[in-house]
Each structure stands twice: as C-alpha cells, then as structure tokens.
Design a protein around this motif. Structure first.
Motif, PDB file in Angstrom:
ATOM      1  N   PHE A  67      -5.586   6.027   9.406  1.00  0.00           N
ATOM      2  CA  PHE A  67      -5.652   6.885  10.581  1.00  0.00           C
ATOM      3  C   PHE A  67      -4.218   7.168  10.992  1.00  0.00           C
ATOM      4  O   PHE A  67      -3.430   6.222  11.181  1.00  0.00           O
ATOM      5  CB  PHE A  67      -6.422   6.213  11.725  1.00  0.00           C
ATOM      6  CG  PHE A  67      -6.502   7.062  12.960  1.00  0.00           C
ATOM      7  CD1 PHE A  67      -7.366   8.153  13.012  1.00  0.00           C
ATOM      8  CD2 PHE A  67      -5.705   6.789  14.053  1.00  0.00           C
ATOM      9  CE1 PHE A  67      -7.432   8.945  14.143  1.00  0.00           C
ATOM     10  CE2 PHE A  67      -5.769   7.571  15.196  1.00  0.00           C
ATOM     11  CZ  PHE A  67      -6.636   8.655  15.244  1.00  0.00           C
ATOM     12  N   ALA A  68      -3.875   8.426  11.070  1.00  0.00           N
ATOM     13  CA  ALA A  68      -2.503   8.846  11.396  1.00  0.00           C
ATOM     14  C   ALA A  68      -1.500   8.230  10.419  1.00  0.00           C
ATOM     15  O   ALA A  68      -0.388   7.874  10.795  1.00  0.00           O
ATOM     16  CB  ALA A  68      -2.160   8.489  12.835  1.00  0.00           C
ATOM     17  N   GLY A  69      -1.937   8.072   9.166  1.00  0.00           N
ATOM     18  CA  GLY A  69      -1.055   7.540   8.138  1.00  0.00           C
ATOM     19  C   GLY A  69      -0.889   6.030   8.159  1.00  0.00           C
ATOM     20  O   GLY A  69      -0.096   5.484   7.401  1.00  0.00           O
ATOM     21  N   ILE A  70      -1.636   5.353   9.023  1.00  0.00           N
ATOM     22  CA  ILE A  70      -1.534   3.894   9.131  1.00  0.00           C
ATOM     23  C   ILE A  70      -2.801   3.272   8.560  1.00  0.00           C
ATOM     24  O   ILE A  70      -3.911   3.613   8.974  1.00  0.00           O
ATOM     25  CB  ILE A  70      -1.326   3.449  10.596  1.00  0.00           C
ATOM     26  CG1 ILE A  70      -0.078   4.118  11.175  1.00  0.00           C
ATOM     27  CG2 ILE A  70      -1.221   1.932  10.694  1.00  0.00           C
ATOM     28  CD1 ILE A  70       0.105   3.893  12.662  1.00  0.00           C
ATOM     29  N   SER A  71      -2.629   2.350   7.629  1.00  0.00           N
ATOM     30  CA  SER A  71      -3.770   1.671   7.006  1.00  0.00           C
ATOM     31  C   SER A  71      -4.272   0.553   7.907  1.00  0.00           C
ATOM     32  O   SER A  71      -3.649   0.218   8.920  1.00  0.00           O
ATOM     33  CB  SER A  71      -3.345   1.092   5.661  1.00  0.00           C
ATOM     34  OG  SER A  71      -2.427   0.030   5.857  1.00  0.00           O
ATOM     35  N   GLU A  90       0.818  -1.214   0.000  1.00  0.00           N
ATOM     36  CA  GLU A  90       0.000   0.000   0.000  1.00  0.00           C
ATOM     37  C   GLU A  90       0.852   1.265   0.000  1.00  0.00           C
ATOM     38  O   GLU A  90       0.506   2.247  -0.653  1.00  0.00           O
ATOM     39  CB  GLU A  90      -0.922   0.017   1.226  1.00  0.00           C
ATOM     40  CG  GLU A  90      -2.017  -1.014   1.180  1.00  0.00           C
ATOM     41  CD  GLU A  90      -2.817  -1.091   2.457  1.00  0.00           C
ATOM     42  OE1 GLU A  90      -3.971  -1.556   2.390  1.00  0.00           O
ATOM     43  OE2 GLU A  90      -2.310  -0.692   3.530  1.00  0.00           O
ATOM     44  N   TYR A  91       1.952   1.262   0.738  1.00  0.00           N
ATOM     45  CA  TYR A  91       2.820   2.433   0.831  1.00  0.00           C
ATOM     46  C   TYR A  91       3.804   2.528  -0.330  1.00  0.00           C
ATOM     47  O   TYR A  91       4.576   3.470  -0.409  1.00  0.00           O
ATOM     48  CB  TYR A  91       3.581   2.438   2.152  1.00  0.00           C
ATOM     49  CG  TYR A  91       2.681   2.517   3.371  1.00  0.00           C
ATOM     50  CD1 TYR A  91       1.630   3.437   3.446  1.00  0.00           C
ATOM     51  CD2 TYR A  91       2.866   1.663   4.440  1.00  0.00           C
ATOM     52  CE1 TYR A  91       0.806   3.503   4.546  1.00  0.00           C
ATOM     53  CE2 TYR A  91       2.037   1.729   5.555  1.00  0.00           C
ATOM     54  CZ  TYR A  91       1.016   2.645   5.603  1.00  0.00           C
ATOM     55  OH  TYR A  91       0.189   2.708   6.690  1.00  0.00           O
ATOM     56  N   GLY A  92       3.790   1.532  -1.216  1.00  0.00           N
ATOM     57  CA  GLY A  92       4.661   1.556  -2.387  1.00  0.00           C
ATOM     58  C   GLY A  92       6.101   1.167  -2.092  1.00  0.00           C
ATOM     59  O   GLY A  92       6.995   1.465  -2.880  1.00  0.00           O
ATOM     60  N   TRP A  93       6.340   0.486  -0.978  1.00  0.00           N
ATOM     61  CA  TRP A  93       7.699   0.077  -0.617  1.00  0.00           C
ATOM     62  C   TRP A  93       8.173  -1.082  -1.485  1.00  0.00           C
ATOM     63  O   TRP A  93       9.362  -1.248  -1.693  1.00  0.00           O
ATOM     64  CB  TRP A  93       7.785  -0.314   0.852  1.00  0.00           C
ATOM     65  CG  TRP A  93       7.487   0.811   1.796  1.00  0.00           C
ATOM     66  CD1 TRP A  93       7.521   2.159   1.531  1.00  0.00           C
ATOM     67  CD2 TRP A  93       7.081   0.697   3.159  1.00  0.00           C
ATOM     68  NE1 TRP A  93       7.165   2.876   2.641  1.00  0.00           N
ATOM     69  CE2 TRP A  93       6.890   2.002   3.663  1.00  0.00           C
ATOM     70  CE3 TRP A  93       6.852  -0.377   4.003  1.00  0.00           C
ATOM     71  CZ2 TRP A  93       6.499   2.255   4.978  1.00  0.00           C
ATOM     72  CZ3 TRP A  93       6.465  -0.126   5.304  1.00  0.00           C
ATOM     73  CH2 TRP A  93       6.299   1.176   5.785  1.00  0.00           C
ATOM     74  N   TRP A  94       7.244  -1.916  -1.944  1.00  0.00           N
ATOM     75  CA  TRP A  94       7.551  -3.053  -2.817  1.00  0.00           C
ATOM     76  C   TRP A  94       6.289  -3.406  -3.597  1.00  0.00           C
ATOM     77  O   TRP A  94       5.195  -3.025  -3.205  1.00  0.00           O
ATOM     78  CB  TRP A  94       8.073  -4.258  -2.032  1.00  0.00           C
ATOM     79  CG  TRP A  94       7.279  -4.582  -0.796  1.00  0.00           C
ATOM     80  CD1 TRP A  94       6.037  -5.125  -0.733  1.00  0.00           C
ATOM     81  CD2 TRP A  94       7.681  -4.356   0.557  1.00  0.00           C
ATOM     82  NE1 TRP A  94       5.631  -5.260   0.575  1.00  0.00           N
ATOM     83  CE2 TRP A  94       6.632  -4.792   1.387  1.00  0.00           C
ATOM     84  CE3 TRP A  94       8.820  -3.834   1.154  1.00  0.00           C
ATOM     85  CZ2 TRP A  94       6.693  -4.718   2.768  1.00  0.00           C
ATOM     86  CZ3 TRP A  94       8.869  -3.764   2.528  1.00  0.00           C
ATOM     87  CH2 TRP A  94       7.818  -4.205   3.322  1.00  0.00           C
ATOM     88  N   PRO A  95       6.451  -4.120  -4.698  1.00  0.00           N
ATOM     89  CA  PRO A  95       5.263  -4.478  -5.490  1.00  0.00           C
ATOM     90  C   PRO A  95       4.499  -5.629  -4.833  1.00  0.00           C
ATOM     91  O   PRO A  95       5.073  -6.459  -4.133  1.00  0.00           O
ATOM     92  CB  PRO A  95       5.847  -4.918  -6.833  1.00  0.00           C
ATOM     93  CG  PRO A  95       7.234  -5.367  -6.511  1.00  0.00           C
ATOM     94  CD  PRO A  95       7.691  -4.528  -5.340  1.00  0.00           C
ATOM     95  N   GLY A  96       3.203  -5.658  -5.087  1.00  0.00           N
ATOM     96  CA  GLY A  96       2.381  -6.759  -4.602  1.00  0.00           C
ATOM     97  C   GLY A  96       2.486  -7.958  -5.531  1.00  0.00           C
ATOM     98  O   GLY A  96       3.062  -7.876  -6.616  1.00  0.00           O
TER      99      GLY A  96
END
Length: 158
Positions: free
Chosen positions: A131-135, A89-95
């Motif tokens: 919420f607060a940047g956390i999914s 979700e944060y784009g750190w690695w591909p799904g």
C-alpha cells in the motif's frame, strides 16, 4: 517516572504487538496472504512482548518498568527484522533464507507430494501486498519502531 505514564506504557506494550499480530494473522487467515519465513521471524518477538507486558501488569515499581522496557525492546526487535525483510523485498540487500512452504511432513509419500504440488511457495524477496509502495514487512517495521519508541519514552518519563 510517573505511575500513570508507566501504566500507559504497559498497556501500549501489550496493545501494539497484539494489534500488529492481529493484522498479520488477519492477512493470513482472512486475506489469504501466506507468510514467508521472515514474516514468521517478525512475529516471535511480538509474542514474547505480549507475554512480558502481561507479566508486567502483575508487578510494581522498578520491576514493572524493566519488564515494560524489555517489551519495548522486543517490539523494536520485530521492527528491526521488518526493516531487514523490507530491504530484501525492495532488493536493497540479499536475504539469508530460502523460500518456504506450508507443507507439513505427514502422511504417505503420495500425500506429501500432493501437498507439495498444491502448496503455495512464498518467496521472502517478493512482497505479496503493498500500500503506497510499503509492504507488510515495511508497515511492521514502521509501526513496531514507532510503538517501541513511544512505550520506552513513556516508561522512562520522569
């Protein structure tokens, strides 16, 4: 291990995944947030942990300890999947999955087409709520890993 800490660990091994599943199902059925494929992946270890923790209540001693530790491991597995999902979700690695849909292959071709056209497409790489940047996947990761650690520490307490 003290008998009291093992009983507490057993209770938490049942309550932690039950509470996290209640939140997930509540956000789905009450909040209208449809789960993606990886959201479902996070739920399966919690279902298994609940079953193992429930069985542990019917056992004693070393068997109970092993079952509670297994439940803690299952909770941690869900947390690990949550870490992976949050990273996607944060784009750190591909799904590794495609987007999923709630369409069920039933009815006539026209009915199925109508379902497809009206079904929400849920992407695994986009957080539906934060919420607060956390999914939700991030919250599952945090709560599962903390919960699994507490359960394991209590089960191993001497």
């Amino acid at each position: 291990m003290t008998a009291r800490s093992l009983v507490t660990a057993n209770r938490l091994a049942l309550l932690v995944p039950a509470a996290l599943l209640a939140g997930a199902l509540g956000s789905q059925y009450i909040g209208g947030l449809y789960p993606c494929e990886m959201c479902h992946w996070q739920r399966w270890p919690h279902y298994a942990a609940i079953l193992v923790a429930a069985v542990a209540f019917a056992t004693q001693g070393g068997t109970r300890r092993v079952l509670v530790l297994l439940a803690a491991l299952l909770i941690a597995v869900s947390g690990g999947i949550g870490v992976f999902h949050a990273g996607v979700e944060y784009g750190w690695w591909p799904g590794i999955t495609t987007c999923t849909s709630t369409v069920r292959p039933t009815g006539s071709p026209e009915d199925m087409l109508a379902q497809i056209m009206n079904a929400p497409m849920i992407r695994c790489d986009v957080a539906q709520w934060t919420f607060a940047g956390i999914s939700l996947a991030g919250f599952n990761a945090i709560m599962s890993l903390i919960g699994a650690s507490v359960v394991a520490l209590l089960a191993l307490k001497r």
